[in-house]
Motif scaffolding. Structure first.
Motif, PDB file in Angstrom:
ATOM      1  N   THR A 163      34.189  50.401  37.728  1.00  0.00           N
ATOM      2  CA  THR A 163      35.086  49.636  38.595  1.00  0.00           C
ATOM      3  C   THR A 163      34.309  49.193  39.823  1.00  0.00           C
ATOM      4  O   THR A 163      33.593  49.991  40.434  1.00  0.00           O
ATOM      5  CB  THR A 163      36.288  50.492  39.020  1.00  0.00           C
ATOM      6  N   CYS A 199      35.532  43.172  44.256  1.00  0.00           N
ATOM      7  CA  CYS A 199      35.050  41.807  44.457  1.00  0.00           C
ATOM      8  C   CYS A 199      35.085  41.465  45.949  1.00  0.00           C
ATOM      9  O   CYS A 199      36.134  41.600  46.589  1.00  0.00           O
ATOM     10  CB  CYS A 199      35.924  40.832  43.670  1.00  0.00           C
ATOM     11  N   GLU A 211      39.984  44.874  42.708  1.00  0.00           N
ATOM     12  CA  GLU A 211      39.100  45.605  41.816  1.00  0.00           C
ATOM     13  C   GLU A 211      38.711  44.752  40.609  1.00  0.00           C
ATOM     14  O   GLU A 211      39.508  43.948  40.124  1.00  0.00           O
ATOM     15  CB  GLU A 211      39.779  46.874  41.305  1.00  0.00           C
ATOM     16  N   ILE A 212      37.497  44.960  40.143  1.00  0.00           N
ATOM     17  CA  ILE A 212      37.047  44.435  38.862  1.00  0.00           C
ATOM     18  C   ILE A 212      37.008  45.650  37.957  1.00  0.00           C
ATOM     19  O   ILE A 212      36.150  46.515  38.094  1.00  0.00           O
ATOM     20  CB  ILE A 212      35.653  43.784  38.969  1.00  0.00           C
ATOM     21  N   ARG A 213      37.943  45.758  37.068  1.00  0.00           N
ATOM     22  CA  ARG A 213      38.083  46.947  36.233  1.00  0.00           C
ATOM     23  C   ARG A 213      37.114  46.923  35.053  1.00  0.00           C
ATOM     24  O   ARG A 213      36.647  45.861  34.655  1.00  0.00           O
ATOM     25  CB  ARG A 213      39.515  47.061  35.737  1.00  0.00           C
ATOM     26  N   THR A 246      36.180  43.962  32.209  1.00  0.00           N
ATOM     27  CA  THR A 246      36.446  42.629  32.742  1.00  0.00           C
ATOM     28  C   THR A 246      35.133  41.876  32.921  1.00  0.00           C
ATOM     29  O   THR A 246      34.251  42.337  33.647  1.00  0.00           O
ATOM     30  CB  THR A 246      37.150  42.725  34.112  1.00  0.00           C
ATOM     31  N   HIS A 306      32.475  39.448  34.514  1.00  0.00           N
ATOM     32  CA  HIS A 306      32.294  39.033  35.899  1.00  0.00           C
ATOM     33  C   HIS A 306      30.836  38.647  36.110  1.00  0.00           C
ATOM     34  O   HIS A 306      30.074  38.588  35.151  1.00  0.00           O
ATOM     35  CB  HIS A 306      32.733  40.148  36.857  1.00  0.00           C
ATOM     36  N   HIS A 336      29.239  42.446  42.901  1.00  0.00           N
ATOM     37  CA  HIS A 336      29.952  42.075  41.684  1.00  0.00           C
ATOM     38  C   HIS A 336      31.140  41.207  42.086  1.00  0.00           C
ATOM     39  O   HIS A 336      31.947  41.612  42.918  1.00  0.00           O
ATOM     40  CB  HIS A 336      30.429  43.333  40.948  1.00  0.00           C
ATOM     41  N   TRP A 337      31.237  40.020  41.490  1.00  0.00           N
ATOM     42  CA  TRP A 337      32.270  39.040  41.822  1.00  0.00           C
ATOM     43  C   TRP A 337      33.043  38.653  40.567  1.00  0.00           C
ATOM     44  O   TRP A 337      32.468  38.567  39.482  1.00  0.00           O
ATOM     45  CB  TRP A 337      31.640  37.759  42.349  1.00  0.00           C
ATOM     46  N   HIS A 338      34.336  38.369  40.710  1.00  0.00           N
ATOM     47  CA  HIS A 338      35.052  37.661  39.652  1.00  0.00           C
ATOM     48  C   HIS A 338      34.403  36.284  39.525  1.00  0.00           C
ATOM     49  O   HIS A 338      33.951  35.718  40.531  1.00  0.00           O
ATOM     50  CB  HIS A 338      36.529  37.458  40.018  1.00  0.00           C
TER      51      HIS A 338
END
Length: 97
Positions: free
Chosen positions: A45, A48, A54-56, A59, A61, A78-80
């Protein structure tokens, strides 16, 4: 059956330490190295910096860091995907919680 070797994009370059490939991107906020992370590769996790959500795990990314660095842990974010693409319009969000 042998697998196909797909060519890497011209602006992609290998990263040191066997961590894979990254593409170079320019923006108003500087030069960046960006690597796409598939859902299968995403096992932790992250938060972003674009939306502060959260970026679970699982997912897809992107991971981005300044081009002058080689991907040090301190500089990677870490980004969406959508947040990364719209960072020029929005910028990083202040943490709300």
């Amino acid at each position: 059956m042998p697998r196909r070797n797909t060519p890497k994009p011209e602006d992609a370059r290998p990263l040191g330490g066997g961590v894979g490939w990254a593409r170079a991107e320019s923006g108003p906020d500087g030069e960046w190295l960006v690597r796409a992370i598939s859902g299968a590769q995403a096992q932790k996790t992250y938060r972003c910096p674009g939306c502060d959500h959260e970026i679970r795990p699982g997912t897809p990314h992107v991971v981005a860091w300044p081009a002058e660095d080689t991907g040090s842990v301190e500089e990677r974010r870490h980004w969406h995907q959508a947040c990364w693409e719209s960072r020029g319009r929005r910028g990083p969000t202040a943490r709300r919680w």
